[in-house]
Each structure stands twice: as C-alpha cells, then as structure tokens.
Write an enzyme that holds these catalytic residues in place. Structure first.
Site, PDB file in Angstrom:
ATOM      1  N   SER A 126       0.859  -1.186   0.000  1.00  0.00           N
ATOM      2  CA  SER A 126       0.000   0.000   0.000  1.00  0.00           C
ATOM      3  C   SER A 126       0.893   1.234   0.000  1.00  0.00           C
ATOM      4  O   SER A 126       2.086   1.144   0.346  1.00  0.00           O
ATOM      5  CB  SER A 126      -0.847  -0.011   1.282  1.00  0.00           C
ATOM      6  OG  SER A 126      -1.538   1.204   1.429  1.00  0.00           O
TER       7      SER A 126
ATOM      8  N   TYR B 158      -1.772  -0.840  10.692  1.00  0.00           N
ATOM      9  CA  TYR B 158      -1.966  -1.165   9.262  1.00  0.00           C
ATOM     10  C   TYR B 158      -0.679  -0.857   8.491  1.00  0.00           C
ATOM     11  O   TYR B 158      -0.216  -1.677   7.689  1.00  0.00           O
ATOM     12  CB  TYR B 158      -3.138  -0.350   8.702  1.00  0.00           C
ATOM     13  CG  TYR B 158      -3.426  -0.643   7.235  1.00  0.00           C
ATOM     14  CD1 TYR B 158      -3.971  -1.860   6.831  1.00  0.00           C
ATOM     15  CD2 TYR B 158      -3.151   0.308   6.248  1.00  0.00           C
ATOM     16  CE1 TYR B 158      -4.231  -2.127   5.486  1.00  0.00           C
ATOM     17  CE2 TYR B 158      -3.415   0.050   4.897  1.00  0.00           C
ATOM     18  CZ  TYR B 158      -3.953  -1.168   4.525  1.00  0.00           C
ATOM     19  OH  TYR B 158      -4.202  -1.427   3.203  1.00  0.00           O
TER      20      TYR B 158
END
Ligand code: NDP
Length: 244
Positions: free
Chosen positions: A142, A155
């Site tokens: 990401s 995350y």
C-alpha cells in the site's frame, strides 16, 4: 501470445475489490485462475461469471490465516493445472484506529491476514516455483507501506512488512522467481468497511471520495505479469492523481 495467456494464477481475497477486478482482467487475457477467499457465495458467482465469458477458473474457500487452507489452495492449483505461475497475495484488512483505543483484537487480525497470510502464501508456492525454476509472487502492500499516517500505525506496520517480504523474496530469487510489490493509494473497494472507529471512518470516507476504480490496480498487476520472464517489475505505486 500474451505473456498472461495460459499462466496459472492464484489470487487470495478474490471475493471483492482488487482481487475480483484482477480476476476479471486476467481471465480476459487467458489466465487459468485459482480463486481464494472466505465467502463461498461470492467466489462461486465470480467463477461462474468468468467461465460463462469463456474464461478458465476454479475456486477454493480459503482463510489465509489458516496455513493448511493456504496449502490446500496451492494444491488445488497443482491438481487442476499442474503448476503455479503466479501467486497474488491480495487478501487484506484495514481496521484503522488511533493506538490509544488499544483495539488489540483488530491489530491481531491485521497481523494475521496482512502479514501471516502473505507468508503462508509464499510458503505454499515457493517449493513448486523452485522445482519449476520459475514463478512470480505479487504482494499487495500500500502507499501505507511507504508512509505512516495517523490512526494507521498497525496497518502501516503490516504493509511495511509486506514490502520487506517482497524485497526479501526478490533478493533470494536466484534469477528464477519474480517479486512484485504493488502499492495502491485510495481505491474504491469494500476495504474501508472494516473500520470500526467512527471518527476514523469519517476521515477515511472523506479521503476516499477521490478513490480510483479497482481495475486501475488490476491493470498494474497485468502489466507486471505480462513482462517477459527476464523482466521483474519490483515496485509499482498507483495513486489517484488527486491524492497527496
Ligand atoms: P476488499 O475489502 O474489497 O477485499 C479484501 C479481500 O480480502 C476480500 O476478498 C476478503 O474476502 C479477503 N479477506 C479478508 N480476510 C481474509 C482472510 N482471513 N482469508 C482470506 N481472504 C480474506 O479490499 P481491497 O480489494 O481494497 O483489498 C485488497 C488488498 O489491497 C488488501 O491487501 C488491501 O490492504 C490492499 N490495498 C487496498 C487499498 C484500497 O484503497 N482499496 C489501498 C492499498 C492497499 P472474504 O471476506 O470473502 O474472505
């Protein structure tokens, strides 16, 4: 003949979002797909739709936190198609929240799915790829694997870990195995529905007004796969043009 054509491709988290869009795109280019996720109904619908359009796909219900289920997914590919050319480690969760909320259950889930799921995927295909002397592992990291955001510490930690796994695999590839780390920005999928903290969800939903279509990431994945065997696309970052 496209370099995607006839390749055996496993996709985890294929029941929605990026996984589903990638399945559709690769099927159109002639890939033989092995689709995994937990929601059987969704997998069946997707597989039926691909087959109806002339594509080649099977599915196997898979929870990537269970190593035996990930092994069974790889086995399904070997049983049906006799080899594994590409693994797309795509399954992931993003229950963002500030650390002060101490949502340890959600932290555990992110570590189990986003990191351990990727490791189990690599473990399930690496011996086969070594035997074949070829293979390609594509991991979904990401933008959060490059930059840390408030409310996203855990995350981001998982996505930095994914980037490290991609790079480690690349370094140990022995010229046989390609490793691609894909880092999307905001993409319109079901990912934000995993956020249980109301304030964080509101902020993220504001950011995601600019989100791009999942097929943008599917195109990037297809680009990495369709390169000739001596070309390894190591890292792609794909953001909405408007995203900071
Ligand atoms: P979605 O929520 O739409 O899809 C996530 C997929 O992961 C679902 O198919 C879900 O299937 C699957 N999944 C979740 N838990 C498990 C599990 N335990 N075992 C197997 N599969 C599981 O989100 P996206 O498509 O957006 O996410 C795909 C990947 O892309 C993730 O790794 C995410 O972190 C990454 N990403 C997404 C971005 C975005 O903005 N959308 C940005 C950057 C990265 P099921 O519930 O049926 O098991």
């Amino acid at each position: 003949m496209s370099e995607i054509n006839a390749k055996v491709v496993i996709i985890t988290g294929a029941s929605s979002g990026l996984g589903e869009a990638t399945a559709h795109r690769l099927a159109k280019s002639g890939a033989k797909l092995v689709l995994g996720a937990r929601r059987e109904e969704r997998l069946k619908e997707l597989t039926d739709a691909i087959v109806k359009q002339g594509g080649d796909a099977i599915y196997q219900v898979t929870d990537v936190t269970q190593r035996d289920q990930v092994e069974a997914l790889a086995q399904a590919a070997r049983d049906k198609y006799g080899r594994i050319d590409v693994l797309i480690n795509n399954a992931g969760l993003m229950p963002l929240s500030p650390l002060d909320q101490v949502k340890v259950d959600e932290w555990d889930k992110m570590v189990d799915v986003n990191i351990k799921g990727v490791m189990y995927g690599i473990a399930a295909v690496l011996p086969t790829m070594r035997e074949q002397k070829s293979g390609h592992v594509i991991n979904l990291s990401s933008v959060a694997g490059h930059v840390v955001f408030p409310s996203a510490a855990v995350y981001c930690a998982t996505k930095y870990a994914v980037k490290a796994l991609s790079e480690g695999l690349r370094q140990e590839s022995n010229g046989e195995i390609r490793s691609t780390n894909i880092s999307p920005g905001a993409v319109d999928t079901e990912l934000t529905t995993t956020i249980s903290d109301k304030d964080t969800a509101e902020g993220v939903n504001e950011l995601y007004k600019m989100a791009i279509d999942a097929d943008a990431i599917a195109r990037a994945i297809a680009f990495a796969i369709e390169q000739p065997a001596d070309v390894d696309v190591n890292e792609l970052i794909i953001r909405p043009t408007q995203q900071q």
